[in-house]
Structure formats: structure tokens, C-alpha cells
Enzyme design. Structure first.
Site, PDB file in Angstrom:
ATOM      1  N   TYR A 148      -0.778 -14.572  -0.315  1.00 39.87           N
ATOM      2  CA  TYR A 148      -2.019 -13.991  -0.830  1.00 39.87           C
ATOM      3  C   TYR A 148      -2.175 -14.196  -2.332  1.00 39.87           C
ATOM      4  O   TYR A 148      -3.273 -14.102  -2.857  1.00 39.87           O
ATOM      5  CB  TYR A 148      -2.084 -12.495  -0.520  1.00 39.87           C
ATOM      6  CG  TYR A 148      -2.269 -12.163   0.943  1.00 39.87           C
ATOM      7  CD1 TYR A 148      -2.538 -13.149   1.880  1.00 39.87           C
ATOM      8  CD2 TYR A 148      -2.155 -10.860   1.387  1.00 39.87           C
ATOM      9  CE1 TYR A 148      -2.697 -12.856   3.223  1.00 39.87           C
ATOM     10  CE2 TYR A 148      -2.320 -10.543   2.737  1.00 39.87           C
ATOM     11  CZ  TYR A 148      -2.586 -11.548   3.643  1.00 39.87           C
ATOM     12  OH  TYR A 148      -2.750 -11.245   4.973  1.00 39.87           O
ATOM     13  N   LYS A 199       9.988 -16.054   9.047  1.00 40.15           N
ATOM     14  CA  LYS A 199       9.979 -17.252   9.888  1.00 40.15           C
ATOM     15  C   LYS A 199      10.936 -18.283   9.298  1.00 40.15           C
ATOM     16  O   LYS A 199      10.551 -19.384   8.882  1.00 40.15           O
ATOM     17  CB  LYS A 199       8.558 -17.816  10.002  1.00 40.15           C
ATOM     18  CG  LYS A 199       7.652 -17.020  10.904  1.00 40.15           C
ATOM     19  CD  LYS A 199       8.023 -17.149  12.386  1.00 40.15           C
ATOM     20  CE  LYS A 199       7.655 -18.519  12.930  1.00 40.15           C
ATOM     21  NZ  LYS A 199       8.023 -18.640  14.373  1.00 40.15           N
ATOM     22  N   ASP A 232       7.097 -13.695  14.830  1.00 34.23           N
ATOM     23  CA  ASP A 232       6.379 -13.770  16.109  1.00 34.23           C
ATOM     24  C   ASP A 232       7.096 -12.957  17.183  1.00 34.23           C
ATOM     25  O   ASP A 232       6.465 -12.287  18.001  1.00 34.23           O
ATOM     26  CB  ASP A 232       6.182 -15.227  16.548  1.00 34.23           C
ATOM     27  CG  ASP A 232       7.455 -16.066  16.495  1.00 34.23           C
ATOM     28  OD1 ASP A 232       8.467 -15.591  15.933  1.00 34.23           O
ATOM     29  OD2 ASP A 232       7.437 -17.195  17.012  1.00 34.23           O
ATOM     30  N   ASP A 256       0.995  -7.611   6.846  1.00 36.81           N
ATOM     31  CA  ASP A 256      -0.416  -7.321   7.099  1.00 36.81           C
ATOM     32  C   ASP A 256      -0.687  -7.314   8.600  1.00 36.81           C
ATOM     33  O   ASP A 256      -1.351  -6.418   9.137  1.00 36.81           O
ATOM     34  CB  ASP A 256      -1.266  -8.383   6.400  1.00 36.81           C
ATOM     35  CG  ASP A 256      -2.722  -7.975   6.257  1.00 36.81           C
ATOM     36  OD1 ASP A 256      -3.112  -6.908   6.771  1.00 36.81           O
ATOM     37  OD2 ASP A 256      -3.490  -8.726   5.620  1.00 36.81           O
ATOM     38  N   ASP A 260      -0.791  -3.675  11.338  1.00 35.16           N
ATOM     39  CA  ASP A 260      -1.989  -3.368  12.122  1.00 35.16           C
ATOM     40  C   ASP A 260      -1.669  -3.306  13.613  1.00 35.16           C
ATOM     41  O   ASP A 260      -2.232  -2.484  14.347  1.00 35.16           O
ATOM     42  CB  ASP A 260      -3.085  -4.403  11.856  1.00 35.16           C
ATOM     43  CG  ASP A 260      -3.931  -4.059  10.643  1.00 35.16           C
ATOM     44  OD1 ASP A 260      -3.547  -3.129   9.905  1.00 35.16           O
ATOM     45  OD2 ASP A 260      -4.968  -4.701  10.421  1.00 35.16           O
TER      46      ASP A 260
END
Length: 375
Positions: A148, A199, A232, A256, A260
Site C-alpha cells: 500500500y 506467502k 491463502d 486487510d 475482514d
């Protein structure tokens, strides 16, 4: 029976923001008034503008004057920002830039996102009751680095006329270690387990993340259980067997997404608080911003149907993390649980056999419950 609070008043900056932010923050004011009257705890509360409301008043999503108030406060409590009214503004002055400026200038690098499922709300989750009842996890998201904020970034036109978007995932040792340290310290007071998520199988930044988290663990927190999990897989495990987790620490992008996903395990975004913390200052206090996970919900603003619980619980986090009032934070959390167990619900968490109430009635019920609960 009330307690007396010595020393200076706790400085709190309230930024209601836009949409339902004003409605839910009004209920927090009621809670603050209760603590001042019934527990003799002094708060010095100031209020400012952020987001669209600040744009309307000053042409900026947050002013230098409001930022000065934020720097001077022990904690900032924010409602929500944004709405379709300001969608067509240039990117640099959109409402959300006010929130990003707060995070950047206060150097808030660790975002804590609890996900708890009250027994009274287990059937409101999208998962089976047995998977979520009693769920109590915290996701610690790195907030100021990663894709970001990395450079280079932007959109460019290539010689052949195609356009290319560029964002850069980048982390340093210090950025990784400081957020991981928050996670380990948090886990020591909870279930003593940290899951670090990245990852590393396809990203060099993920390799660095895994190595630095492991090194910090071995050097400073060997007594805390540590596991590494690809992001994942973590997403899959959150909906497969969420109670296996205690504290999850991860980067800005994956945090992020995972936070959620975890939020919806509890039944409603209207239930979930968050805290964004910086490094301790010379006086030992951390700069801190507390806010509900939900957005400004302009479609229901002004209708008195918004759920104020996430914002009230965000204030509970402030009591614990910024004001050193852990017992009072527990009192407030128990008051919320008491009201939910009694069957009162705002529209977002309404279930068969429960009573639908307005924003104000929910806030009033929680304040009344503060007089009833014991800790």
C-alpha cells in the site's frame, strides 16, 4: 460504588466523521459520561472533523489543527469516513485521506482487529454455531508498510499504448520485527500462540517476513508458540476451523483481507472494534487510534438503526490500551454481553425471538447494564 481516579484527565479526541459515525459516537459519549459520573474517572474530551465533514467545512479531509489535537491526545476515537457525496473528488483529497494521514503522522504501525463471537450471536454467523461459539482471536496487521505504501507505484502508459499499474511490496527488518513484537506481547496475555502469515513460497518479502519473525521469536519470545502459515491457507483455515487461532500477525495486504474474513465469522461488522498503535513515546504512552471496523454506511445514516457496539467496544480498547483501565474495559465488554444475552438487537444482528431496537436504545441499554455487571 465508585472509584476515584488520581492524576491528570485522560485526553481523548473524538472524530465522528461521516455517515453513521455521528450516531454511533453519540452513544460512546453516553458511556464516557457514565464513567465520569459513576466511576469518578476524568476524561478531557475534544471533538474535531475528519473525512467528508472536514472537506465540507475546510476543503481538506483533515486539517493541521485537527492533526495537532491528535498528536496531543492520549487516544483518538474515530467513527467512519466517506460516502458517495465525495466520490468524484481528486484522490488526494478524498475523505479516506484523512484517516491515512492520521495513521501516517501518528506512525500507527500495528492494527489490532479482535474477532469475538458472543454466545448470544453464534447463530448470526455464516458458519455453524459449533465452529464460532466462543471464538476469540486477534489479527495484528502491519499498517504502514507493504504494497500500500511501497515505491515505485503508479499507472504508466507503455510505448505500445498499453497502460500498466505498478505497486511494490517492500518490508524492512525493523518494520517486521516491531509489529511481530506487538503480536508476541499480546499473545502472552492470551492463549500464548502466534500464527505468522505470509506467502514465503512465492514472494521474497514473504521469505524475509518469515525469517525475521522466527528470529525475533527465538531471541525474545521462545515461550510463545509460533507457527507459520501461508496467507491463502490462513484464509481457508479461518472458515474451516477458526478457533485454532489465537493471535495472527501478517502484513498490510494480507491483514486487510484476513481481518475482514474474520470479521464476518462473528455475525456482523457492526460488532467489531479495532485499535491502531504506534511505538511507545518517551512518557511510555503509545499514540493510538481506535475505530469500528464498519464503514460510514451512508445508506442508513440518520435512520437510527446503526449498531453502536463496535464503536463502544473500540472505546473499551482505548480504556485498556491507552488509559490503563483494564478493569473498566472488562466492565464495558461485560455490559455489552449482558445486553445481547437479554435479547436486544439492532437491525444488523436481529434474530428470531429477539427485540429490534434503535441505535439510541442500544446505547442506553449498555449504559444501564454498566450499573448491573460485576467484574
Amino acid at each position: 460504588m465508585s472509584t476515584s481516579e488520581t492524576g491528570p484527565a485522560h485526553k481523548l479526541l473524538i472524530l465522528p466523521g461521516d455517515g453513521i459515525g455521528k450516531e454511533v459516537m453519540r452513544e460512546v459519549r453516553r458511556v464516557i459520561d457514565w464513567f465520569q459520573r459513576r466511576r469518578n474517572i476524568a476524561f478531557e474530551v475534544t471533538e474535531g472533523l475528519v473525512g467528508g465533514s472536514s472537506i465540507d467545512a475546510h476543503g481538506l479531509p483533515i486539517t493541521d489543527e485537527t492533526m495537532a489535537l491528535a498528536h496531543a491526545a492520549d487516544a483518538v476515537l474515530l467513527g467512519a469516513v466517506g460516502g458517495p457525496k465525495w466520490d468524484n473528488l481528486p484522490f488526494a483529497i478524498k475523505p479516506e485521506r484523512g484517516l491515512l494521514r492520521l495513521r501516517k503522522e501518528l506512525e500507527l504501525f500495528a492494527n489490532l482487529r479482535p474477532a469475538m463471537c458472543y454466545a448470544a450471536l453464534a447463530d448470526a454467523s455464516s458458519l455453524k454455531r459449533e465452529l464460532v461459539e466462543g471464538l476469540d482471536i486477534v489479527i495484528v496487521r502491519e499498517l504502514t508498510g507493504g504494497v500500500y505504501f511501497g515505491e515505485p507505484r503508479g499507472i504508466e502508459t507503455l510505448p505500445d499504448g498499453q497502460r500498466r499499474g505498478i505497486n511494490t511490496q517492500v518490508y524492512t527488518t525493523d518494520e517486521i520485527r516491531r509489529v511481530a513484537r506487538v503480536a508476541f506481547e499480546l499473545a502472552k496475555g492470551r492463549g500464548n500462540k502466534v500464527t505468522s502469515s505470509e506467502k514465503a513460497n512465492v514472494m521474497e518479502s514473504g521469505v524475509l517476513w518469515r525469517e525475521e519473525v522466527q528470529r525475533l521469536h527465538d531471541e525474545e519470545f521462545p515461550e510463545v508458540e509460533l507457527e507459520h502459515m501461508y496467507a491463502d491457507n490462513a484464509a481457508m483455515q479461518l472458515v474451516r476451523r477458526p478457533k485454532q487461532f489465537d493471535v495472527i500477525v501478517t502484513d498490510n495486504l494480507f491483514g486487510d483481507i484476513l481481518s475482514d474474513a474474520a470479521a464476518m465469522l462473528t455475525g456482523s461488522l457492526g460488532m467489531l472494534p479495532s485499535a491502531s498503535l504506534g511505538a511507545p513515546r518517551a512518557d511510555g504512552k503509545r499514540p493510538a487510534l481506535y475505530e469500528p471496523v464498519h464503514g460510514s454506511a451512508p445508506d442508513i445514516a440518520g435512520q437510527e438503526i446503526a449498531n453502536p457496539i463496535a464503536t463502544i467496544l473500540s472505546f473499551a480498547m482505548a480504556l485498556r490500551w491507552s488509559f490503563g483501565l483494564a478493569d473498566e474495559a472488562t466492565r464495558l465488554e461485560k455490559a455489552v454481553e449482558h445486553v445481547l444475552s437479554g435479547g436486544l438487537r439492532t437491525a444488523d444482528i436481529l434474530q428470531p425471538g429477539t427485540a429490534k431496537v434503535s441505535t439510541g436504545v442500544m446505547g442506553e441499554a449498555i449504559v444501564r447494564a454498566l450499573d448491573k455487571v460485576t467484574i
